[in-house]
Design a protein around this motif. Sequence first.
Motif, PDB file in Angstrom:
ATOM      1  N   THR A  62      57.309  32.564  71.894  1.00  0.00           N
ATOM      2  CA  THR A  62      56.991  32.364  70.483  1.00  0.00           C
ATOM      3  C   THR A  62      55.903  31.317  70.268  1.00  0.00           C
ATOM      4  OG1 THR A  62      58.910  30.900  70.299  1.00  0.00           O
ATOM      5  CG2 THR A  62      59.192  33.198  69.607  1.00  0.00           C
ATOM      6  N   ASN A  63      55.781  30.339  71.131  1.00  0.00           N
ATOM      7  CA  ASN A  63      54.717  29.348  70.966  1.00  0.00           C
ATOM      8  C   ASN A  63      53.344  29.987  71.227  1.00  0.00           C
ATOM      9  OD1 ASN A  63      54.007  26.612  70.305  1.00  0.00           O
ATOM     10  ND2 ASN A  63      53.436  26.351  72.451  1.00  0.00           N
ATOM     11  N   GLN A  77      51.386  28.897  61.469  1.00  0.00           N
ATOM     12  CA  GLN A  77      52.779  29.099  61.081  1.00  0.00           C
ATOM     13  C   GLN A  77      53.615  28.013  61.757  1.00  0.00           C
ATOM     14  OE1 GLN A  77      54.095  31.648  59.092  1.00  0.00           O
ATOM     15  NE2 GLN A  77      51.964  32.132  58.666  1.00  0.00           N
ATOM     16  N   THR A  78      54.677  27.591  61.117  1.00  0.00           N
ATOM     17  CA  THR A  78      55.590  26.659  61.773  1.00  0.00           C
ATOM     18  C   THR A  78      56.391  27.428  62.819  1.00  0.00           C
ATOM     19  OG1 THR A  78      57.413  27.029  60.228  1.00  0.00           O
ATOM     20  CG2 THR A  78      55.814  25.283  59.656  1.00  0.00           C
ATOM     21  N   GLN A  79      56.930  26.723  63.777  1.00  0.00           N
ATOM     22  CA  GLN A  79      57.742  27.373  64.801  1.00  0.00           C
ATOM     23  C   GLN A  79      58.959  28.055  64.173  1.00  0.00           C
ATOM     24  OE1 GLN A  79      56.555  27.625  67.950  1.00  0.00           O
ATOM     25  NE2 GLN A  79      58.206  29.062  68.323  1.00  0.00           N
ATOM     26  N   ALA A  80      59.513  27.430  63.136  1.00  0.00           N
ATOM     27  CA  ALA A  80      60.668  28.021  62.446  1.00  0.00           C
ATOM     28  C   ALA A  80      60.279  29.343  61.782  1.00  0.00           C
ATOM     29  CB  ALA A  80      61.218  27.044  61.413  1.00  0.00           C
ATOM     30  N   SER A  81      59.097  29.398  61.170  1.00  0.00           N
ATOM     31  CA  SER A  81      58.627  30.642  60.543  1.00  0.00           C
ATOM     32  C   SER A  81      58.416  31.722  61.584  1.00  0.00           C
ATOM     33  CB  SER A  81      57.318  30.412  59.786  1.00  0.00           C
ATOM     34  OG  SER A  81      57.528  29.648  58.647  1.00  0.00           O
ATOM     35  N   VAL A  82      57.802  31.346  62.701  1.00  0.00           N
ATOM     36  CA  VAL A  82      57.576  32.308  63.781  1.00  0.00           C
ATOM     37  C   VAL A  82      58.913  32.868  64.259  1.00  0.00           C
ATOM     38  CG1 VAL A  82      56.718  32.622  66.135  1.00  0.00           C
ATOM     39  CG2 VAL A  82      55.395  31.261  64.504  1.00  0.00           C
ATOM     40  N   SER A  83      59.893  32.006  64.428  1.00  0.00           N
ATOM     41  CA  SER A  83      61.219  32.457  64.885  1.00  0.00           C
ATOM     42  C   SER A  83      61.856  33.409  63.887  1.00  0.00           C
ATOM     43  CB  SER A  83      62.137  31.256  65.121  1.00  0.00           C
ATOM     44  OG  SER A  83      61.656  30.490  66.191  1.00  0.00           O
TER      45      SER A  83
END
Length: 151
Positions: A62-63, A77-83
Amino acid sequence: MSLNCTISNIQFDYAFMKYCEDRGMFPDDRREKDTFRNGLPYQTVLMFKTMCTMRDDENVHTNMLKNKFSELYGTEQTQASVSRIVSGLRDKLGLIESILPPSNESRIYSYVRLTANGRKLQKLFMGSTSDWKDKPKAVVERIVKTAGKEI
């Protein structure tokens, strides 16, 4: 952008939206007068397009997806949004699946790859399929060529 690229992009968007509709992503009342709710955030479409640009044989975490998205679209995008987006593409749409990371790589991020349905749409996005070349292309080409003539 060439006419063929434009048509391919529109064909992909059409196929993606149809795929989502077939999986119940849109509310039943979306076609009612004065209603515009498609139930699919645009960033989800862009994240899937980002996923389509990555090689099938690379282990995508995801990163990496977050970084590629930023590189392609100029916004992060924030990592939370990507997740959350990855979760929707996986659980609701079945376009990607989780995979175990290689033993020598970090397990901090989720690893994903396209499913068979995801690869079908990827081929359409990349313009390497003949599945959509006939009627949709002719219809889209006619619409694109006549756009602006009515103004």
